[in-house]
Enzyme design. Structure first.
Site, mmCIF file in Angstrom:
data_model
loop_
_atom_site.group_PDB
_atom_site.id
_atom_site.type_symbol
_atom_site.label_atom_id
_atom_site.label_comp_id
_atom_site.label_asym_id
_atom_site.label_seq_id
_atom_site.Cartn_x
_atom_site.Cartn_y
_atom_site.Cartn_z
ATOM 1 N N HIS A 56 0.842 -1.198 0.000
ATOM 2 C CA HIS A 56 0.000 0.000 0.000
ATOM 3 C C HIS A 56 0.884 1.258 0.000
ATOM 4 O O HIS A 56 0.620 2.209 -0.730
ATOM 5 C CB HIS A 56 -0.887 0.046 1.251
ATOM 6 N N LYS A 74 -18.573 -4.901 7.057
ATOM 7 C CA LYS A 74 -17.387 -5.732 6.808
ATOM 8 C C LYS A 74 -16.680 -6.030 8.118
ATOM 9 O O LYS A 74 -16.555 -5.148 8.960
ATOM 10 C CB LYS A 74 -16.411 -4.972 5.883
ATOM 11 N N ARG A 116 -1.946 -5.688 -8.338
ATOM 12 C CA ARG A 116 -0.783 -6.522 -8.066
ATOM 13 C C ARG A 116 -0.585 -7.548 -9.166
ATOM 14 O O ARG A 116 0.413 -7.603 -9.836
ATOM 15 C CB ARG A 116 -0.948 -7.258 -6.731
ATOM 16 N N SER A 170 -2.919 -7.791 2.922
ATOM 17 C CA SER A 170 -3.150 -7.624 4.361
ATOM 18 C C SER A 170 -3.492 -8.964 4.993
ATOM 19 O O SER A 170 -3.031 -9.273 6.102
ATOM 20 C CB SER A 170 -4.304 -6.643 4.592
HETATM 21 P P1 ADP Z 1 -10.100 -3.140 -0.333
HETATM 22 O O1 ADP Z 1 -10.904 -3.850 0.717
HETATM 23 O O2 ADP Z 1 -10.698 -1.824 -0.738
HETATM 24 O O3 ADP Z 1 -9.715 -3.983 -1.521
HETATM 25 P P2 ADP Z 1 -7.313 -3.229 0.497
HETATM 26 O O4 ADP Z 1 -6.712 -2.545 1.677
HETATM 27 O O5 ADP Z 1 -7.232 -4.711 0.453
HETATM 28 O O6 ADP Z 1 -8.792 -2.683 0.439
HETATM 29 O O7 ADP Z 1 -6.650 -2.683 -0.846
HETATM 30 C C1 ADP Z 1 -6.724 -1.345 -1.231
HETATM 31 C C2 ADP Z 1 -6.118 -1.207 -2.613
HETATM 32 O O8 ADP Z 1 -4.722 -1.480 -2.540
HETATM 33 C C3 ADP Z 1 -6.660 -2.174 -3.667
HETATM 34 O O9 ADP Z 1 -6.689 -1.535 -4.918
HETATM 35 C C4 ADP Z 1 -5.655 -3.287 -3.672
HETATM 36 O O10 ADP Z 1 -5.612 -3.955 -4.923
HETATM 37 C C5 ADP Z 1 -4.386 -2.516 -3.438
HETATM 38 N N1 ADP Z 1 -3.338 -3.323 -2.829
HETATM 39 C C6 ADP Z 1 -3.427 -4.196 -1.809
HETATM 40 N N2 ADP Z 1 -2.237 -4.783 -1.551
HETATM 41 C C7 ADP Z 1 -1.365 -4.241 -2.428
HETATM 42 C C8 ADP Z 1 0.016 -4.447 -2.710
HETATM 43 N N3 ADP Z 1 0.740 -5.348 -2.056
HETATM 44 N N4 ADP Z 1 0.561 -3.738 -3.695
HETATM 45 C C9 ADP Z 1 -0.173 -2.854 -4.405
HETATM 46 N N5 ADP Z 1 -1.474 -2.625 -4.221
HETATM 47 C C10 ADP Z 1 -2.069 -3.311 -3.243
#
Ligand code: ADP
Length: 168
Positions: free
Chosen positions: A26, A50, A99, A137
C-alpha cells in the site's frame, strides 16, 4: 511560450481501501501517487458490514504513521458511498493498486460501478514494485498470527500493532 514541463501538478488523488492493516505494498502505491499528483488522501473505509481485524481508528493511526514523511499525503476515514466522499473532498481521481492479473476482475467491476454512480470519476491503476506483488493484508495477518516476523511486509508501527493484536 510553448508547453512548460509538467511539475506533476495533477490535482488531488484519493486512494481508498480497507488497509487492515496497511502494508508496504500500500505504501509503495501511496509513494507513487504522491509523485504524480499534487496531493493524495489515503481514505480508510469504515464499513460496519465488513468484518475487520483492526478498528477504523486503529487503521487510520497506522496509515497516519506510514505517511508521516510524505508531505503531500494525508489520511482520513470515510463511510458510505466512495464517490460521495470523493465529491465532498473535491477530488475526481481514484487510485487503486493492481498486483497481479487476478486483481483485475474485481477492480474492473469496482471501477465500472463507480463510473456508473458518477461518470466524472476516473480510476487510475498503479502497479507496485514487483516485490510487493504477492503481498496482501490477509497474508500478513496470517504470518503474524503464526508468530513469524512481518518486518519485511509492514512498517515497524504496524508490526507492533500486529504483535499486540495477536499476542496470546
Ligand atoms: P479493499 O478492501 O478496498 O480492496 P485493500 O486494503 O485490500 O482494500 O486494498 C486497497 C487497494 O490497494 C486495492 O486496490 C488493492 O488492490 C491494493 N493493494 C493491496 N495490496 C497491495 C500491494 N501489495 N501492492 C499494491 N497494491 C495493493
Amino acid at each position: 511560450m510553448g508547453n512548460r514541463p509538467s511539475s506533476g501538478g495533477r490535482g488531488l488523488a484519493i486512494y481508498p481501501g480497507s488497509f487492515d492493516p496497511l502494508t508496504r505494498g500500500h505504501l509503495d502505491i501511496i509513494q507513487r501517487t504522491s509523485r504524480i499528483f499534487d496531493a493524495v488522501i489515503v481514505a480508510v473505509a469504515h464499513n460496519p458490514a465488513k468484518k475487520h481485524t483492526f478498528s477504523v481508528s486503529e487503521r487510520l493511526r497506522m496509515a497516519e504513521d506510514a505517511i508521516r514523511r510524505i508531505p503531500n499525503a494525508q489520511a482520513d476515514t470515510y463511510s458510505g458511498l466512495l464517490v460521495d466522499y470523493i465529491k465532498a473532498r473535491k477530488g475526481k481521481v481514484l487510485i487503486r493498486g493492481l498486483r497481479v492479473v487476478s486483481d483485475m476482475d474485481y477492480e474492473f467491476q469496482l471501477a465500472a460501478m463507480n463510473r456508473r454512480l458518477w461518470s466524472a470519476v476516473e480510476t487510475v491503476f498503479l502497479m507496485p514494485d514487483e516485490k510487493y506483488a504477492y503481498l496482501s493484508s490477509s497474508m500478513v495477518k496470517e504470518v503474524a498470527r503464526l508468530g513469524a516476523s512481518v518486518d519485511e511486509f509492514v512498517t515497524p508501527f504496524v508490526a507492533r500493532e500486529l504483535a499486540r493484536k495477536f499476542a496470546a
